[in-house]
Design an enzyme around this catalytic site. Structure first.
Site, short mmCIF file in Angstrom:
data_model
loop_
_atom_site.label_atom_id
_atom_site.label_comp_id
_atom_site.label_asym_id
_atom_site.label_seq_id
_atom_site.Cartn_x
_atom_site.Cartn_y
_atom_site.Cartn_z
N ARG A 93 39.01 -4.76 -23.82
CA ARG A 93 40.39 -4.46 -23.47
C ARG A 93 41.41 -4.88 -24.52
NH1 ARG A 93 37.66 -4.60 -19.33
NH2 ARG A 93 36.73 -6.27 -20.48
N THR A 94 41.35 -6.14 -24.92
CA THR A 94 42.43 -6.66 -25.75
C THR A 94 42.48 -5.92 -27.08
OG1 THR A 94 42.04 -8.77 -24.68
CG2 THR A 94 43.49 -8.79 -26.59
N1 CP Z 1 41.04 -9.49 -20.55
C1 CP Z 1 40.41 -9.57 -21.75
O1 CP Z 1 40.73 -10.39 -22.60
O2 CP Z 1 39.39 -8.68 -21.89
P1 CP Z 1 38.53 -8.50 -23.21
O3 CP Z 1 37.72 -9.77 -23.39
O4 CP Z 1 37.66 -7.29 -22.99
O5 CP Z 1 39.48 -8.32 -24.35
#
Ligand code: CP
Length: 310
Positions: A53-54
């Site tokens: 996501r990030t």
């Molecule tokens: N929420 C979050 O940080 O997801 P990721 O680890 O996939 O970036």
């Protein structure tokens, strides 16, 4: 414009945070207005730790603004594997990009980068410490779905010890009026004492409980679930004992308040059963979308492109 970085959500004042969230809402409703605001700009995403996501939302955010993205998502394929330091890496990335988002397993690594950088550095998660852009995402989600950032009872459940999103969210929301926290965790994963000490100093009401049940949930406006993070445990046995401690399922949702939203920074493992996804109170996939708007607003703010006439 003075060079600014974002290491912690508290690097932004309450007024700046509110302004950034207002901008994110404007972006949500007027996407075309912002489609070329970052034409010719580049974001470098330097991810020394896994992410979906990030990293992707930073890259999508910059592309939505007309800019481009470059970077690495596996430090072992970069010169880090040859021993290059964070300080040297950011020096050269400053020659390639206009802004940088860095995730690192070591607490403080993005702060070190910011000391050597000539471009804004955003902490995209450093160890068990802080994750300020997840907090902006979470605040935008809460404000959009609950209509306010004041007068809220927020339950945080799961790994509150290593959960950087939890630490950042508590610090940020503590600056708003009439916020109460219900901290739901096993004894071993309680929120660190530096966080509770700060809450005590500021007079923020909170209680720590172990069970996730009707009694715990009855006053909650928000239930923020978190994953027990395997990568933060030194001992596999402890992880196995903790990993399924909480499972939010349809039976639990049946006794939860009708207007309580369920959030999660994701990824989830077992802590929210897939059957909860169809419950209208499940907000965690909407939260992902809000994350793009929040990061667009942050990029514009740190680049000084948040005002129309710039
Ligand atoms: N929420 C979050 O940080 O997801 P990721 O680890 O996939 O970036």
């Amino acid at each position: 414009m003075a060079l600014r970085h974002l290491m912690s959500p508290l690097d932004l004042s309450v007024e700046e945070t509110n302004r950034l969230l207002d901008l994110a809402v404007d972006i949500e409703h007027n996407r075309d207005k912002y489609a070329h605001r970052c034409d010719g700009k580049k974001i470098a995403t330097l991810f020394y730790e896994p992410s979906t996501r990030t990293r992707l939302s930073f890259e999508a955010a910059m592309m939505n603004l007309g800019g481009k993205a470059l970077g690495f998502h596996d430090a072992s394929t970069s010169s880090v594997s040859k021993g290059e330091t964070v300080a040297d890496t950011i020096r050269l990335v400053s020659c390639y990009a206009d802004i940088c988002a860095m995730r690192h397993p070591k607490e403080g690594a993005p702060l070190v980068a910011s000391m050597y950088s000539t471009i804004p550095v955003i902490n995209a998660g450093d160890g068990g410490h802080q994750h300020p852009t997840q907090t902006l995402t979470d605040m935008l989600t809460i404000r959009s779905l609950k209509g306010r950032l004041e007068n809220l009872t927020i339950g945080l459940c799961g790994d509150l010890k290593f959960g950087r999103t939890v630490h950042s969210l508590i610090e940020s929301m503590s600056r708003y009026k009439n916020i109460r926290f219900v901290l739901i965790s096993p004894e071993e994963l309680r929120v660190p004492s530096y966080v509770t000490e700060e809450m005590k100093e500021k007079g923020i009401p909170y209680k720590e409980v172990i069970a996730l049940n009707e009694e715990t949930m009855k006053d909650l406006d928000v239930l923020y679930m978190t994953r027990v993070q395997k990568e933060r445990f030194f001992n596999e046995e402890d992880y196995v004992r903790m990993k399924d401690f909480y499972i939010l399922d349809a039976a639990k949702m049946a006794v939860a308040p009708k207007d309580m939203i369920v959030m999660h920074p994701l990824p989830r493992v077992n802590e929210i059963a897939p059957e909860v996804d169809k419950d209208p109170r499940a907000a965690y996939f909407k939260q992902v979308q809000y994350g793009v708007y929040a990061r667009m607003a942050l990029i514009l703010t740190l680049l000084g492109l948040d005002k129309e006439d710039k």
